[in-house]
Design a protein around this motif. Structure first.
Motif, mmCIF file in Angstrom:
data_model
loop_
_atom_site.group_PDB
_atom_site.id
_atom_site.type_symbol
_atom_site.label_atom_id
_atom_site.label_comp_id
_atom_site.label_asym_id
_atom_site.label_seq_id
_atom_site.Cartn_x
_atom_site.Cartn_y
_atom_site.Cartn_z
ATOM 1 N N ILE A 233 0.874 -1.179 0.000
ATOM 2 C CA ILE A 233 0.000 0.000 0.000
ATOM 3 C C ILE A 233 0.904 1.220 0.000
ATOM 4 O O ILE A 233 1.672 1.436 0.946
ATOM 5 N N ASN A 234 0.824 2.007 -1.050
ATOM 6 C CA ASN A 234 1.686 3.175 -1.161
ATOM 7 C C ASN A 234 0.964 4.402 -0.591
ATOM 8 O O ASN A 234 -0.085 4.804 -1.084
ATOM 9 N N LEU A 235 1.554 4.983 0.468
ATOM 10 C CA LEU A 235 0.968 6.173 1.103
ATOM 11 C C LEU A 235 1.904 7.376 1.027
ATOM 12 O O LEU A 235 1.770 8.322 1.796
ATOM 13 N N GLU A 236 2.841 7.324 0.103
ATOM 14 C CA GLU A 236 3.830 8.412 0.021
ATOM 15 C C GLU A 236 3.190 9.730 -0.391
ATOM 16 O O GLU A 236 3.434 10.768 0.225
ATOM 17 N N VAL A 237 2.398 9.702 -1.443
ATOM 18 C CA VAL A 237 1.733 10.926 -1.910
ATOM 19 C C VAL A 237 0.224 10.767 -1.789
ATOM 20 O O VAL A 237 -0.417 11.369 -0.944
ATOM 21 N N GLY A 238 -0.313 9.913 -2.632
ATOM 22 C CA GLY A 238 -1.745 9.603 -2.521
ATOM 23 C C GLY A 238 -1.882 8.311 -1.752
ATOM 24 O O GLY A 238 -1.274 8.123 -0.702
ATOM 25 N N SER A 239 -2.672 7.396 -2.303
ATOM 26 C CA SER A 239 -2.758 6.051 -1.721
ATOM 27 C C SER A 239 -3.227 5.080 -2.807
ATOM 28 O O SER A 239 -4.281 5.283 -3.412
ATOM 29 N N PHE A 240 -2.409 4.073 -3.077
ATOM 30 C CA PHE A 240 -2.799 3.043 -4.045
ATOM 31 C C PHE A 240 -2.149 1.727 -3.628
ATOM 32 O O PHE A 240 -1.174 1.690 -2.867
ATOM 33 N N PHE A 241 -2.718 0.641 -4.147
ATOM 34 C CA PHE A 241 -2.276 -0.700 -3.755
ATOM 35 C C PHE A 241 -1.721 -1.446 -4.959
ATOM 36 O O PHE A 241 -2.259 -1.374 -6.060
ATOM 37 N N LYS A 242 -0.620 -2.168 -4.732
ATOM 38 C CA LYS A 242 -0.048 -3.020 -5.780
ATOM 39 C C LYS A 242 0.244 -4.378 -5.168
ATOM 40 O O LYS A 242 0.993 -4.487 -4.184
#
Length: 257
Positions: A233-242
């Protein structure tokens, strides 16, 4: 008009004597009481009752009772009226783990020390040791494995650790308890980059300055994902899942090229 009755001197003398006698008795009783109180005080000061009989310590977990007693400078047998409670409190507040200290006397000759400690918020992994990190940023130099505190890996004392601790303090307890490990993984574009590994199997890519503000949404984000499909789960800028499968396919494609 009826005239008031006038008492003769002979009638007044007995009443004057009685008044004086009562006044003298009251003065004598006062002096005797004061005398016996002074005697009692002298006896008390000279007796074991004026010496500290017991020192009880409450609220300590990280600091041993032995260390608290040593730092406080309070000792059994010392005159209870000669102790400096404020100085003892000041000594205790110098202990890194101590957040608040109270020293009070308890009748007849006991001393009670109440301690409130800084809570461990994480534990840093250093040379196969697990050193507790307190909520004030202090790293304790005693290896202790804490069940509920996340492991901090690749961190060293300094700005990044201090800022991370400040962020972790803002975490709700249920989210902090859900974090298993936090890895410091700086990038050229972000020296504050970290990875968090959660107890539910998800991995989070984040940056320290916005960590608390982003992680508060983690329960909502995780609830929308398939618990059987793990990934980042990428929370660096926005939020998206890979998903991890997508990461592997991407890596294999790059290798074929």
């Amino acid at each position: 008009m009826q005239k008031g009755k006038v008492l003769s001197l002979e009638d007044r003398i007995p009443k004057i004597k009685e008044h004086r006698r009562r006044k003298a008795n009251r003065r004598l009783i006062f002096l005797l009481t004061l005398f016996f109180l002074l005697i009692a005080c002298v006896v008390y000061i000279q007796s074991p009752l004026s010496q500290i009989n017991q020192i009880v310590v409450y609220g300590n977990d990280l600091v041993t009772t032995k260390d608290i007693l040593s730092v406080s400078s309070l000792k059994k047998g010392e005159n209870i009226w000669k102790i400096n409670k404020e100085q003892a409190k000041k000594n205790l507040m110098a202990i890194p783990e101590v957040k608040k200290a109270e020293v009070r006397m308890e009748f007849p000759n006991n001393i009670v020390i109440n301690i409130k400690e800084y809570s461990p918020i994480a534990q840093i992994v250093s040379e196969k040791e697990f050193l507790p990190v307190l909520e004030n940023g202090t790293i304790l130099n005693k290896s202790t494995l804490l069940a509920d505190a996340p492991l901090l890996i690749n961190f060293k004392t300094g700005t990044y650790l201090e800022e991370l601790v400040a962020q972790l303090k803002e975490f709700p307890s249920e989210i902090l308890n859900a974090v298993s490990e936090i890895h410091y993984d700086p990038k050229e574009t972000d020296k504050y980059h970290i990875y968090l590994f959660m107890n539910d199997g998800f991995e989070i890519s984040a940056t320290i300055p916005t960590l608390a503000a982003k992680m508060i949404h983690y329960p909502s984000i995780a609830s929308q994902l398939d618990s059987k499909v793990k990934g980042v789960i990428n929370l660096e800028v926005g939020s998206f899942f890979k998903a991890y499968d997508e990461e592997e396919e991407k890596s294999e494609g790059e290798e074929e090229r």
